[in-house]
Design a protein around this motif. Structure first.
Motif, PDB file in Angstrom:
ATOM      1  N   GLY A  17       0.783  -1.234   0.000  1.00 46.79           N
ATOM      2  CA  GLY A  17       0.000   0.000   0.000  1.00 46.79           C
ATOM      3  C   GLY A  17       0.808   1.273   0.000  1.00 46.79           C
ATOM      4  O   GLY A  17       0.310   2.313   0.445  1.00 46.79           O
ATOM      5  N   ASP A  18       2.044   1.241  -0.499  1.00 51.59           N
ATOM      6  CA  ASP A  18       2.832   2.469  -0.613  1.00 51.59           C
ATOM      7  C   ASP A  18       2.137   3.454  -1.544  1.00 51.59           C
ATOM      8  O   ASP A  18       1.570   3.068  -2.574  1.00 51.59           O
ATOM      9  N   ALA A  19       2.193   4.727  -1.193  1.00 45.87           N
ATOM     10  CA  ALA A  19       1.546   5.753  -1.997  1.00 45.87           C
ATOM     11  C   ALA A  19       2.316   6.000  -3.286  1.00 45.87           C
ATOM     12  O   ALA A  19       3.533   6.210  -3.253  1.00 45.87           O
ATOM     13  N   GLU A  20       1.607   5.963  -4.410  1.00 53.35           N
ATOM     14  CA  GLU A  20       2.218   6.296  -5.693  1.00 53.35           C
ATOM     15  C   GLU A  20       2.532   7.787  -5.709  1.00 53.35           C
ATOM     16  O   GLU A  20       1.788   8.606  -5.150  1.00 53.35           O
ATOM     17  N   GLU A 270      -5.537  -1.284   2.467  1.00 58.13           N
ATOM     18  CA  GLU A 270      -6.979  -1.160   2.231  1.00 58.13           C
ATOM     19  C   GLU A 270      -7.352   0.080   1.427  1.00 58.13           C
ATOM     20  O   GLU A 270      -8.521   0.446   1.358  1.00 58.13           O
ATOM     21  N   VAL A 271      -6.365   0.734   0.833  1.00 63.34           N
ATOM     22  CA  VAL A 271      -6.617   1.927   0.027  1.00 63.34           C
ATOM     23  C   VAL A 271      -6.576   1.567  -1.453  1.00 63.34           C
ATOM     24  O   VAL A 271      -5.657   0.890  -1.904  1.00 63.34           O
ATOM     25  N   LYS A 272      -7.567   2.028  -2.188  1.00 70.01           N
ATOM     26  CA  LYS A 272      -7.549   1.872  -3.640  1.00 70.01           C
ATOM     27  C   LYS A 272      -6.638   2.941  -4.238  1.00 70.01           C
ATOM     28  O   LYS A 272      -6.818   4.134  -3.973  1.00 70.01           O
ATOM     29  N   ASP A 273      -5.694   2.540  -5.029  1.00 63.59           N
ATOM     30  CA  ASP A 273      -4.819   3.485  -5.719  1.00 63.59           C
ATOM     31  C   ASP A 273      -4.208   4.502  -4.748  1.00 63.59           C
ATOM     32  O   ASP A 273      -4.451   5.709  -4.838  1.00 63.59           O
ATOM     33  N   ALA A 274      -3.437   3.995  -3.797  1.00 61.98           N
ATOM     34  CA  ALA A 274      -2.798   4.861  -2.795  1.00 61.98           C
ATOM     35  C   ALA A 274      -1.924   5.910  -3.477  1.00 61.98           C
ATOM     36  O   ALA A 274      -1.153   5.596  -4.386  1.00 61.98           O
ATOM     37  N   GLN A 275      -2.035   7.148  -3.034  1.00 65.96           N
ATOM     38  CA  GLN A 275      -1.259   8.230  -3.620  1.00 65.96           C
ATOM     39  C   GLN A 275      -1.213   9.411  -2.652  1.00 65.96           C
ATOM     40  O   GLN A 275      -1.614   9.304  -1.500  1.00 65.96           O
ATOM     41  N   TYR A 276      -0.706  10.560  -3.127  1.00 66.24           N
ATOM     42  CA  TYR A 276      -0.564  11.756  -2.309  1.00 66.24           C
ATOM     43  C   TYR A 276      -1.721  12.724  -2.586  1.00 66.24           C
ATOM     44  O   TYR A 276      -2.251  12.784  -3.703  1.00 66.24           O
ATOM     45  N   TYR A 277      -2.069  13.486  -1.554  1.00 65.85           N
ATOM     46  CA  TYR A 277      -3.151  14.462  -1.672  1.00 65.85           C
ATOM     47  C   TYR A 277      -2.754  15.758  -0.972  1.00 65.85           C
ATOM     48  O   TYR A 277      -2.069  15.739   0.058  1.00 65.85           O
ATOM     49  N   THR A 278      -3.205  16.852  -1.539  1.00 67.16           N
ATOM     50  CA  THR A 278      -3.008  18.161  -0.920  1.00 67.16           C
ATOM     51  C   THR A 278      -4.306  18.586  -0.258  1.00 67.16           C
ATOM     52  O   THR A 278      -5.374  18.548  -0.883  1.00 67.16           O
ATOM     53  N   LEU A 279      -4.223  18.982   0.991  1.00 67.44           N
ATOM     54  CA  LEU A 279      -5.385  19.413   1.756  1.00 67.44           C
ATOM     55  C   LEU A 279      -4.936  20.332   2.880  1.00 67.44           C
ATOM     56  O   LEU A 279      -3.745  20.561   3.076  1.00 67.44           O
ATOM     57  N   ILE A 280      -5.898  20.854   3.614  1.00 66.08           N
ATOM     58  CA  ILE A 280      -5.595  21.781   4.702  1.00 66.08           C
ATOM     59  C   ILE A 280      -5.628  21.027   6.026  1.00 66.08           C
ATOM     60  O   ILE A 280      -6.495  20.186   6.261  1.00 66.08           O
ATOM     61  N   SER A 281      -4.689  21.314   6.888  1.00 66.35           N
ATOM     62  CA  SER A 281      -4.608  20.680   8.202  1.00 66.35           C
ATOM     63  C   SER A 281      -5.937  20.818   8.938  1.00 66.35           C
ATOM     64  O   SER A 281      -6.558  21.876   8.933  1.00 66.35           O
ATOM     65  N   GLY A 282      -6.376  19.722   9.572  1.00 65.56           N
ATOM     66  CA  GLY A 282      -7.642  19.739  10.288  1.00 65.56           C
ATOM     67  C   GLY A 282      -8.825  19.358   9.436  1.00 65.56           C
ATOM     68  O   GLY A 282      -9.971  19.408   9.893  1.00 65.56           O
TER      69      GLY A 282
END
Length: 449
Positions: A17-20, A270-282
Motif C-alpha cells: 500500500g505504498d503511496a504512488e 486497504e486503500v484503492k490506488d494509494a497516492q498523495y493528496y493536498t489538503l488543509i490541516s484539520g
C-alpha cells in the motif's frame, strides 16, 4: 563537520500500500477541527467564542502554561462548536469553513534584517510556534529557551509514510527560508538528516549541517539522530521541526500568511490506488477517503502505523500528521492463531513464523495484537530494535514504578514515545511502551520541570 549515521539495530517492516508519487487535491471540507489533544501538555485558553468569525491564521486559543504560544485557525470561517468534556476540558474546536479563505496578513520582513528575538516574536504571533518541539519531554518548545541545536529529519523511515523529498520537491525556496529562520533561534547548529544512498534536492540547502542516515527504522527518528550527533545532557534543550513544517514556517516569512495546506500520503493495504493528496490541516477524514477504501472493516490512522492515532471517517486530520494509513481491522478470530507457522502471510519479528525466509515479501497486517498483556519480559528482545544507547527494559520498569531517580539515570531525557514504537510491535509481553513513556515524561514535567 557533518558525519554519516549508520544504524544496525531496528526493523524495516515492508507493507503493501505504498503511496504512488502522484498528487491530487482534496475537495475543501465544510468543517475543520483543531484538537488540543494533538499538543501534549497544552491547556487551551479560548480567545474566541462560538459563532465568531475568524480568518485563516487568526488566534483561536493560547497555551495556559505559556501564554505567548498561540494556536490559529487553519481556514477562515465561523466557530461552529467548542466541544468540552469533564470539568469543561476543551476537546475540540470545530470551524465551519468559508468557500474561500481570507488570510490574516502579517507584514513581510527580510529575514536577514531580523534579530533572533524578532524572529521568535513573528513565529509566536503567526501560529507557527507549535511546529517547534523540544527535547527532553517531546512537547512544544518553551518560548523563553534557547536550544543548543535544532534538528530536522528529512528521512521518513517508518513504513508507508510520506516521502519527504517528493512532498518538498516544489517547496525548496520555502524550506530554505524556514531553515534561515530557525538558524536565528539557536546559538548552535541546525542539523538536517537525509536518507543515505539517495540523491536529495535538500542537499543544496545552505546554513545547515547535513548528515546522511543509513539503516532500518527507527533510523529516521529525530531522537536517534540527536543521540548520534549531539546527545542531550542534563539541562540541555534541543528543538526539532518536521520538514513540511519547516517549509510552512518559511512560507510565512516569504508571504506574511499562515498557510496550513500540506501534502499527505494516503496509504495502506486497504486503500484503492494509494497516492498523495493536498489538503488543509484539520480537514475531515471523510473528504479524503471517500470512495478510496476497499472494505468496511478497516482501521483509519491519522499518522503512521506505529505512532498514529485511530480516527473515524467523521474524524479530522491531526495537526502533525503527514500520512493517513488504512489497514484491516483486527477483530476477526484466526483459527489456530497460537500456531506461528499457521500462516506464511503473517510477519514475525522473532522468527516464530516463516517471514524470515522471505525478506522481500510485503505484508498486509491487521490491528490484532495476537494476545493480551503478559507477565513476562524476554531479556534482550527490546534491545534488538533500540538503537539508542539506553537500557529500554530497565527504563520501562523504572517508568512503571514512577522512580524518577532511576528514570533520570536510565535516559528518560533522551527519549520520546516514538522511539519505543518498534518495541510495541515486537515485544512478547505486549506492553504499551509508548503509553508508559508518555506518562513518565508527563510525570517528569510535573516533578522536575
Amino acid at each position: 563537520m557533518s558525519k554519516d549515521i549508520r544504524i544496525k539495530k531496528g526493523l524495516d517492516l515492508k507493507l503493501k500500500g505504498d503511496a504512488e508519487k502522484v498528487v491530487s487535491v482534496v475537495s475543501r471540507s465544510k468543517v475543520y477541527a483543531i484538537n488540543p489533544s494533538d499538543f501534549n501538555g497544552v491547556t487551551p485558553k479560548m480567545v474566541v467564542k462560538e459563532g465568531a468569525k475568524v480568518k485563516a491564521g487568526e488566534i483561536i486559543f493560547y497555551s495556559k502554561n505559556d501564554e505567548s504560544v498561540k494556536f490559529v485557525s487553519p481556514v477562515s470561517g465561523t466557530i461552529q462548536e467548542i466541544k468540552r468534556g469533564e470539568k469543561r476540558v476543551i476537546l475540540q474546536i470545530l470551524i465551519t469553513a468559508d468557500s474561500q479563505d481570507i488570510h490574516l496578513e502579517h507584514s513581510k520582513k527580510n529575514l536577514k534584517d531580523l534579530s533572533s528575538q524578532e524572529v521568535k516574536e513573528q513565529l509566536l504571533a503567526s501560529g507557527c510556534w507549535p511546529f517547534i518541539n523540544q527535547r527532553p519531554y517531546d512537547v512544544i518548545a518553551n518560548s523563553a529557551d534557547t536550544p543548543k541545536a535544532i534538528f530536522v529529519s528529512a528521512y521518513a523511515s517508518a513504513p508507508l509514510t510520506a516521502d519527504v523529498d517528493f512532498v518538498l520537491e516544489n517547496k525548496t525556496e520555502a524550506f530554505q527560508a524556514g531553515i534561515d529562520a530557525l538558524a536565528k533561534l539557536t546559538s548552535g547548529k541546525v542539523h538536517l538528516s537525509l536518507k543515505g544512498k539517495e540523491k536529495s534536492a535538500l542537499e543544496n540547502i545552505s546554513g545547515v549541517s547535513i548528515h546522511k542516515v543509513f539503516g532500518p527504522h527507527p533510523a529516521g527518528n529525530v531522537g536517534v539522530q540527536i543521540s548520534k550527533i549531539d546527545p542531550i545532557n542534563a539541562g540541555d534543550r534541543v528543538w526539532t521541526v518536521a520538514p513540511q513544517d519547516v517549509a510552512t514556517i518559511g512560507e510565512f516569512f516569504l508571504t506574511g500568511k499562515f498557510n496550513a495546506t500540506k501534502t499527505i500520503a494516503l496509504s495502506g493495504s486497504e486503500v484503492k490506488d494509494a497516492q498523495y493528496y493536498t489538503l488543509i490541516s484539520g480537514a475531515q477524514i471523510s473528504d479524503l477517503v471517500a470512495g478510496k477504501i476497499k472494505g468496511d472493516n478497516v482501521r483509519i490512522i491519522s499518522g503512521d502505523i506505529f505512532t498514529g492515532n485511530k480516527v473515524t471517517q467523521n474524524g479530522f486530520l491531526g495537526f502533525y500528521s503527514n500520512t493517513v494509513t488504512v489497514i484491516p481491522e483486527g477483530n476477526e478470530y484466526r483459527m489456530f492463531g497460537w500456531m506461528p507457522f499457521a500462516s506464511p502471510s503473517i510477519h514475525s519479528a522473532q522468527r516464530t513464523g516463516l517471514s524470515w525466509l522471505m525478506p522481500g515479501k510485503k505484508y498486509a497486517p491487521n490491528t490484532n495484537l495476537n494476545g493480551e498483556e503478559r507477565a513476562l519480559v524476554v531479556t534482550g528482545e527490546m534491545e534488538n530494535v533500540m538503537p539508542l544507547d539506553i537500557y529500554p527494559m530497565q527504563l520501562l520498569k523504572a517508568c512503571i514504578a514512577n522512580d524518577i531517580d532511576k528514570m533520570e539515570n536510565l535516559g528518560i531525557y533522551e527519549v520520546a514515545p516514538e522511539d519505543f514504537a518498534l518495541i510495541d510491535y515486537t515485544n512478547t509481553s505486549k506492553l504499551e511502551a509508548q503509553v508508559i513513556i508518555r506518562k513518565a515524561l508527563n510525570l517528569m514535567i510535573k516533578e522536575v520541570g
